[in-house]
Design a protein around this motif. Structure first.
Motif, mmCIF file in Angstrom:
data_model
loop_
_atom_site.group_PDB
_atom_site.id
_atom_site.type_symbol
_atom_site.label_atom_id
_atom_site.label_comp_id
_atom_site.label_asym_id
_atom_site.label_seq_id
_atom_site.Cartn_x
_atom_site.Cartn_y
_atom_site.Cartn_z
ATOM 1 N N ALA A 167 -15.790 -20.122 -25.472
ATOM 2 C CA ALA A 167 -16.899 -20.181 -24.516
ATOM 3 C C ALA A 167 -16.523 -19.483 -23.209
ATOM 4 C CB ALA A 167 -17.291 -21.634 -24.241
ATOM 5 N N ALA A 168 -15.329 -19.758 -22.706
ATOM 6 C CA ALA A 168 -14.897 -19.130 -21.453
ATOM 7 C C ALA A 168 -14.854 -17.615 -21.596
ATOM 8 C CB ALA A 168 -13.523 -19.665 -21.045
ATOM 9 N N ARG A 169 -14.381 -17.156 -22.723
ATOM 10 C CA ARG A 169 -14.315 -15.712 -22.963
ATOM 11 C C ARG A 169 -15.720 -15.109 -23.000
ATOM 12 N NH1 ARG A 169 -11.217 -11.342 -22.248
ATOM 13 N NH2 ARG A 169 -11.671 -9.796 -23.820
ATOM 14 N N ALA A 170 -16.620 -15.771 -23.699
ATOM 15 C CA ALA A 170 -17.995 -15.273 -23.792
ATOM 16 C C ALA A 170 -18.668 -15.262 -22.419
ATOM 17 C CB ALA A 170 -18.805 -16.136 -24.760
ATOM 18 N N TYR A 171 -18.472 -16.311 -21.636
ATOM 19 C CA TYR A 171 -19.097 -16.372 -20.308
ATOM 20 C C TYR A 171 -18.529 -15.298 -19.379
ATOM 21 C CZ TYR A 171 -20.649 -20.952 -21.975
ATOM 22 O OH TYR A 171 -21.203 -21.980 -22.713
ATOM 23 N N GLU A 197 -28.727 -19.974 -24.157
ATOM 24 C CA GLU A 197 -28.582 -20.180 -25.602
ATOM 25 C C GLU A 197 -27.123 -20.425 -25.976
ATOM 26 O OE1 GLU A 197 -30.785 -20.517 -28.197
ATOM 27 O OE2 GLU A 197 -32.223 -20.674 -26.555
ATOM 28 N N ARG A 198 -26.237 -19.681 -25.360
ATOM 29 C CA ARG A 198 -24.809 -19.853 -25.638
ATOM 30 C C ARG A 198 -24.347 -21.242 -25.194
ATOM 31 N NH1 ARG A 198 -19.964 -17.278 -27.721
ATOM 32 N NH2 ARG A 198 -18.533 -18.987 -27.372
ATOM 33 N N MET A 199 -24.791 -21.663 -24.016
ATOM 34 C CA MET A 199 -24.415 -22.994 -23.531
ATOM 35 C C MET A 199 -24.933 -24.083 -24.473
ATOM 36 S SD MET A 199 -24.496 -23.172 -19.408
ATOM 37 C CE MET A 199 -23.913 -24.839 -19.488
ATOM 38 N N LYS A 200 -26.149 -23.921 -24.936
ATOM 39 C CA LYS A 200 -26.727 -24.893 -25.868
ATOM 40 C C LYS A 200 -25.873 -24.960 -27.140
ATOM 41 C CE LYS A 200 -30.859 -25.820 -28.590
ATOM 42 N NZ LYS A 200 -32.119 -25.282 -29.076
ATOM 43 N N GLY A 201 -25.532 -23.811 -27.691
ATOM 44 C CA GLY A 201 -24.703 -23.767 -28.893
ATOM 45 C C GLY A 201 -23.318 -24.348 -28.666
ATOM 46 N N THR A 242 -22.468 -26.583 -26.418
ATOM 47 C CA THR A 242 -22.615 -28.028 -26.246
ATOM 48 C C THR A 242 -22.746 -28.715 -27.601
ATOM 49 O OG1 THR A 242 -23.658 -27.730 -24.085
ATOM 50 C CG2 THR A 242 -24.015 -29.834 -25.180
ATOM 51 N N GLU A 243 -23.547 -28.136 -28.473
ATOM 52 C CA GLU A 243 -23.705 -28.697 -29.816
ATOM 53 C C GLU A 243 -22.384 -28.663 -30.589
ATOM 54 O OE1 GLU A 243 -26.888 -26.324 -31.395
ATOM 55 O OE2 GLU A 243 -28.422 -27.436 -30.284
ATOM 56 N N LYS A 244 -21.631 -27.594 -30.431
ATOM 57 C CA LYS A 244 -20.346 -27.455 -31.122
ATOM 58 C C LYS A 244 -19.360 -28.522 -30.649
ATOM 59 C CE LYS A 244 -17.003 -23.879 -32.335
ATOM 60 N NZ LYS A 244 -16.667 -22.451 -32.155
ATOM 61 N N VAL A 245 -19.255 -28.709 -29.339
ATOM 62 C CA VAL A 245 -18.336 -29.706 -28.793
ATOM 63 C C VAL A 245 -18.775 -31.114 -29.196
ATOM 64 C CG1 VAL A 245 -17.498 -30.754 -26.648
ATOM 65 C CG2 VAL A 245 -17.483 -28.275 -26.905
ATOM 66 N N THR A 246 -20.076 -31.347 -29.188
ATOM 67 C CA THR A 246 -20.599 -32.653 -29.606
ATOM 68 C C THR A 246 -20.249 -32.926 -31.065
ATOM 69 O OG1 THR A 246 -22.409 -32.525 -28.008
ATOM 70 C CG2 THR A 246 -22.695 -34.048 -29.843
ATOM 71 N N SER A 247 -20.391 -31.927 -31.907
ATOM 72 C CA SER A 247 -20.068 -32.070 -33.329
ATOM 73 C C SER A 247 -18.584 -32.346 -33.533
ATOM 74 C CB SER A 247 -20.474 -30.800 -34.080
ATOM 75 O OG SER A 247 -20.046 -30.846 -35.409
ATOM 76 N N ILE A 248 -17.735 -31.621 -32.814
ATOM 77 C CA ILE A 248 -16.287 -31.821 -32.909
ATOM 78 C C ILE A 248 -15.928 -33.243 -32.465
ATOM 79 C CG2 ILE A 248 -14.052 -31.136 -31.914
ATOM 80 C CD1 ILE A 248 -15.215 -28.246 -31.758
ATOM 81 N N SER A 249 -16.514 -33.687 -31.375
ATOM 82 C CA SER A 249 -16.227 -35.024 -30.848
ATOM 83 C C SER A 249 -16.734 -36.116 -31.788
ATOM 84 C CB SER A 249 -16.844 -35.197 -29.469
ATOM 85 O OG SER A 249 -16.268 -34.277 -28.566
ATOM 86 N N LYS A 250 -17.914 -35.912 -32.344
ATOM 87 C CA LYS A 250 -18.477 -36.891 -33.280
ATOM 88 C C LYS A 250 -17.589 -37.015 -34.513
ATOM 89 C CE LYS A 250 -22.608 -37.942 -35.953
ATOM 90 N NZ LYS A 250 -23.905 -37.476 -36.420
#
Length: 118
Positions: A41-45, A81-85, A87-95
């Motif tokens: 994410a940091a690289r993309a931003y 859109e990238r932030m949304k994706g 966030t979903e990725k981190v949420t999935s990993i945490s879940k």
């Protein structure tokens, strides 16, 4: 006495050491995935920001200004859109980590109860 020591060692391995090792592996996997997602994410931003800076450096007239404004709007949409994706990725990993940890805790408790009955 030797059999008692061996049994105690096996019980400690079964109830404490093995579950702790398993949890540690799960936690390491979680942190590896989390850090990897954050680095991506940091690289993309930063790539987005650099790209936009280059776009604005190319502004020389009203036409290039208009193109830069359009690019800015597209970049803002892409960023959201990238932030949304992400966030979903981190949420999935945490879940997934929470579910795995809970499952391991339940298994450890079950083993401890079985061992205590012996």
């Amino acid at each position: 006495m030797n059999k008692t020591t061996e049994k105690t060692t096996q019980q400690i391995e079964s109830v404490f050491v093995s579950p702790m090792r398993s949890y540690t592996l799960t936690a390491l996997d979680y942190y590896d995935k989390l850090v990897s997602a954050q680095m991506d994410a940091a690289r993309a931003y930063s790539d987005m920001a650099i790209s936009q800076a280059r776009t604005w450096l190319d502004v020389k007239d009203t036409d290039s200004f208009k193109k830069a404004m359009e690019s800015q709007q597209k970049a803002a949409n892409d960023f959201m859109e990238r932030m949304k994706g992400d966030t979903e990725k981190v949420t999935s990993i945490s879940k997934s980590f929470a579910e795995d940890s809970q499952k391991q805790a339940e298994e450890t408790t079950k083993k401890a109860v079985e061992t205590a009955k012996q």
